[in-house]
Design a protein around this motif. Structure first.
Motif, PDB file in Angstrom:
ATOM      1  N   VAL A   1      50.764  28.992  39.063  1.00 61.88           N
ATOM      2  CA  VAL A   1      51.766  28.191  38.357  1.00 61.88           C
ATOM      3  C   VAL A   1      53.169  28.551  38.853  1.00 61.88           C
ATOM      4  CG1 VAL A   1      52.844  27.846  36.096  1.00 61.88           C
ATOM      5  CG2 VAL A   1      50.362  27.748  36.321  1.00 61.88           C
ATOM      6  N   MET A   2      53.420  29.813  39.098  1.00 66.94           N
ATOM      7  CA  MET A   2      54.728  30.226  39.603  1.00 66.94           C
ATOM      8  C   MET A   2      54.975  29.690  41.014  1.00 66.94           C
ATOM      9  SD  MET A   2      56.283  31.591  37.188  1.00 66.94           S
ATOM     10  CE  MET A   2      57.724  32.141  38.061  1.00 66.94           C
ATOM     11  N   ILE A   3      53.950  29.639  41.844  1.00 67.35           N
ATOM     12  CA  ILE A   3      54.101  29.083  43.188  1.00 67.35           C
ATOM     13  C   ILE A   3      54.433  27.591  43.101  1.00 67.35           C
ATOM     14  CG2 ILE A   3      52.824  28.496  45.300  1.00 67.35           C
ATOM     15  CD1 ILE A   3      51.452  31.258  44.989  1.00 67.35           C
ATOM     16  N   MET A   4      53.795  26.903  42.158  1.00 71.18           N
ATOM     17  CA  MET A   4      54.127  25.480  41.964  1.00 71.18           C
ATOM     18  C   MET A   4      55.563  25.319  41.478  1.00 71.18           C
ATOM     19  SD  MET A   4      50.500  24.032  40.443  1.00 71.18           S
ATOM     20  CE  MET A   4      51.338  22.938  39.370  1.00 71.18           C
ATOM     21  N   ALA A   5      56.010  26.217  40.613  1.00 70.49           N
ATOM     22  CA  ALA A   5      57.401  26.164  40.135  1.00 70.49           C
ATOM     23  C   ALA A   5      58.375  26.417  41.283  1.00 70.49           C
ATOM     24  CB  ALA A   5      57.616  27.177  39.017  1.00 70.49           C
ATOM     25  N   VAL A   6      58.033  27.333  42.171  1.00 70.95           N
ATOM     26  CA  VAL A   6      58.872  27.605  43.339  1.00 70.95           C
ATOM     27  C   VAL A   6      58.958  26.364  44.219  1.00 70.95           C
ATOM     28  CG1 VAL A   6      58.986  28.895  45.511  1.00 70.95           C
ATOM     29  CG2 VAL A   6      58.514  30.090  43.388  1.00 70.95           C
ATOM     30  N   GLN A   7      57.818  25.726  44.473  1.00 71.24           N
ATOM     31  CA  GLN A   7      57.828  24.534  45.325  1.00 71.24           C
ATOM     32  C   GLN A   7      58.637  23.415  44.687  1.00 71.24           C
ATOM     33  OE1 GLN A   7      56.486  24.395  48.554  1.00 71.24           O
ATOM     34  NE2 GLN A   7      57.826  22.623  48.515  1.00 71.24           N
ATOM     35  N   GLN A   8      58.534  23.256  43.387  1.00 72.58           N
ATOM     36  CA  GLN A   8      59.323  22.232  42.695  1.00 72.58           C
ATOM     37  C   GLN A   8      60.815  22.558  42.774  1.00 72.58           C
ATOM     38  OE1 GLN A   8      57.989  19.506  41.588  1.00 72.58           O
ATOM     39  NE2 GLN A   8      59.897  18.664  40.832  1.00 72.58           N
ATOM     40  N   THR A   9      61.161  23.821  42.628  1.00 71.12           N
ATOM     41  CA  THR A   9      62.558  24.245  42.731  1.00 71.12           C
ATOM     42  C   THR A   9      63.097  23.980  44.133  1.00 71.12           C
ATOM     43  OG1 THR A   9      62.262  25.925  41.027  1.00 71.12           O
ATOM     44  CG2 THR A   9      64.110  26.223  42.529  1.00 71.12           C
ATOM     45  N   LEU A  10      62.301  24.286  45.147  1.00 66.16           N
ATOM     46  CA  LEU A  10      62.728  24.054  46.523  1.00 66.16           C
ATOM     47  C   LEU A  10      62.927  22.565  46.799  1.00 66.16           C
ATOM     48  CD1 LEU A  10      60.487  26.608  48.459  1.00 66.16           C
ATOM     49  CD2 LEU A  10      62.903  26.830  47.857  1.00 66.16           C
ATOM     50  N   SER A  11      62.052  21.735  46.274  1.00 61.26           N
ATOM     51  CA  SER A  11      62.201  20.286  46.460  1.00 61.26           C
ATOM     52  C   SER A  11      63.490  19.790  45.822  1.00 61.26           C
ATOM     53  CB  SER A  11      61.010  19.548  45.843  1.00 61.26           C
ATOM     54  OG  SER A  11      59.836  19.851  46.531  1.00 61.26           O
ATOM     55  N   ALA A  12      63.755  20.255  44.616  1.00 63.75           N
ATOM     56  CA  ALA A  12      64.983  19.842  43.931  1.00 63.75           C
ATOM     57  C   ALA A  12      66.219  20.364  44.667  1.00 63.75           C
ATOM     58  CB  ALA A  12      64.975  20.340  42.490  1.00 63.75           C
ATOM     59  N   ALA A  13      66.163  21.593  45.163  1.00 61.41           N
ATOM     60  CA  ALA A  13      67.312  22.184  45.855  1.00 61.41           C
ATOM     61  C   ALA A  13      67.631  21.443  47.158  1.00 61.41           C
ATOM     62  CB  ALA A  13      67.055  23.661  46.144  1.00 61.41           C
ATOM     63  N   SER A  14      66.606  21.099  47.933  1.00 54.27           N
ATOM     64  CA  SER A  14      66.881  20.374  49.184  1.00 54.27           C
ATOM     65  C   SER A  14      67.416  18.979  48.885  1.00 54.27           C
ATOM     66  CB  SER A  14      65.629  20.307  50.061  1.00 54.27           C
ATOM     67  OG  SER A  14      64.606  19.565  49.433  1.00 54.27           O
ATOM     68  N   ALA A  15      66.897  18.332  47.855  1.00 53.99           N
ATOM     69  CA  ALA A  15      67.394  17.002  47.493  1.00 53.99           C
ATOM     70  C   ALA A  15      68.840  17.066  46.995  1.00 53.99           C
ATOM     71  CB  ALA A  15      66.502  16.380  46.418  1.00 53.99           C
ATOM     72  N   GLU A  16      69.155  18.072  46.197  1.00 50.68           N
ATOM     73  CA  GLU A  16      70.543  18.234  45.719  1.00 50.68           C
ATOM     74  C   GLU A  16      71.486  18.519  46.883  1.00 50.68           C
ATOM     75  OE1 GLU A  16      72.032  17.818  42.715  1.00 50.68           O
ATOM     76  OE2 GLU A  16      70.094  16.973  42.152  1.00 50.68           O
ATOM     77  N   GLY A  17      71.040  19.325  47.828  1.00 50.46           N
ATOM     78  CA  GLY A  17      71.861  19.608  49.004  1.00 50.46           C
ATOM     79  C   GLY A  17      72.118  18.355  49.828  1.00 50.46           C
ATOM     80  N   ALA A  18      71.087  17.540  50.004  1.00 57.65           N
ATOM     81  CA  ALA A  18      71.254  16.299  50.769  1.00 57.65           C
ATOM     82  C   ALA A  18      72.202  15.334  50.055  1.00 57.65           C
ATOM     83  CB  ALA A  18      69.901  15.642  50.999  1.00 57.65           C
TER      84      ALA A  18
END
Length: 162
Positions: free
Chosen positions: A41-58
Motif C-alpha cells: 500500500v505504501m508503494i502504491m502511495a509513493v507511485q501516486q505521489t510521484l504521478s501527482a508531483a510530475s503533473a504539478e511540475g509540468a
C-alpha cells in the motif's frame, strides 16, 4: 471384573497447545501478510505521489515565461507535491539546476511528435530499495522493482507557429 479409568495425564500435556498454535500462526502467518500488505500500500502511495508531483511540475512549467523560470517553477512545484517523500528520504533537490534525481526537469526541446513545438519534461523518482518504509522490504521488493519508482510528465510550452 474391574473397569479401567482413562489416564488423564496426556490430556494435561495437551493443555495450552491451542494457544501455542495460535501464537505461531499469528507470528509466522498473519504478521508477515500484514507487513507485505502495508508495504504494498505504501508503494502504491509513493507511485501516486510521484504521478501527482510530475503533473504539478509540468503544469507549473507551462505558466512561466523564460526557460530558466519554467525549469525552476517545475522543480519547486514537484518538490512541494512530494515533500513527504523527500523528508522521509532526507533528500533536498537543488531546484536551481533541476538536473539530477529525484527531480529532473529538461530544458525546453522540440516535442517528439511535433518538432515545431517546444516541450519540457518533468521526471520525479523515489528509490525504494535505498529508503524502504519497512526495514528489510527493500531487498524483498528489489527483485520486483530493480530500478527506482518514476513518473514523467511532459508539458507543451507553445502552440508552435500560430
Amino acid at each position: 471384573m474391574s473397569v479401567a479409568l482413562p489416564d488423564r495425564r496426556p490430556a494435561r500435556r495437551q493443555r495450552g497447545i491451542a494457544t501455542l498454535e495460535f501464537a505461531l500462526m499469528l507470528m509466522f502467518g498473519l504478521l508477515p501478510l500484514l507487513l507485505v500488505t502495508y508495504s504494498g500500500v505504501m508503494i502504491m502511495a509513493v507511485q501516486q505521489t510521484l504521478s501527482a508531483a510530475s503533473a504539478e511540475g509540468a503544469r507549473a512549467a507551462f505558466r512561466h515565461a523564460t526557460p530558466g523560470e519554467r525549469r525552476t517553477a517545475a522543480c519547486l512545484a514537484a518538490r512541494r507535491s512530494m515533500q513527504w517523500l523527500l523528508t522521509y528520504a532526507k533528500q533536498t533537490p537543488d531546484c536551481a539546476t533541476a538536473g539530477a534525481p529525484p527531480i529532473t526537469v529538461s530544458t525546453p526541446t522540440p516535442c517528439a511528435d511535433l518538432p515545431a513545438v517546444q516541450c519540457i519534461r518533468v521526471e520525479v523518482s523515489y528509490d525504494y530499495g535505498a529508503h524502504p518504509f519497512l526495514p528489510g522490504t527493500g531487498r524483498v521488493y528489489g527483485w520486483v522493482m530493480p530500478k527506482p519508482l518514476r513518473s514523467t510528465a511532459v508539458s507543451q510550452l507553445d502552440l508552435g507557429g500560430n
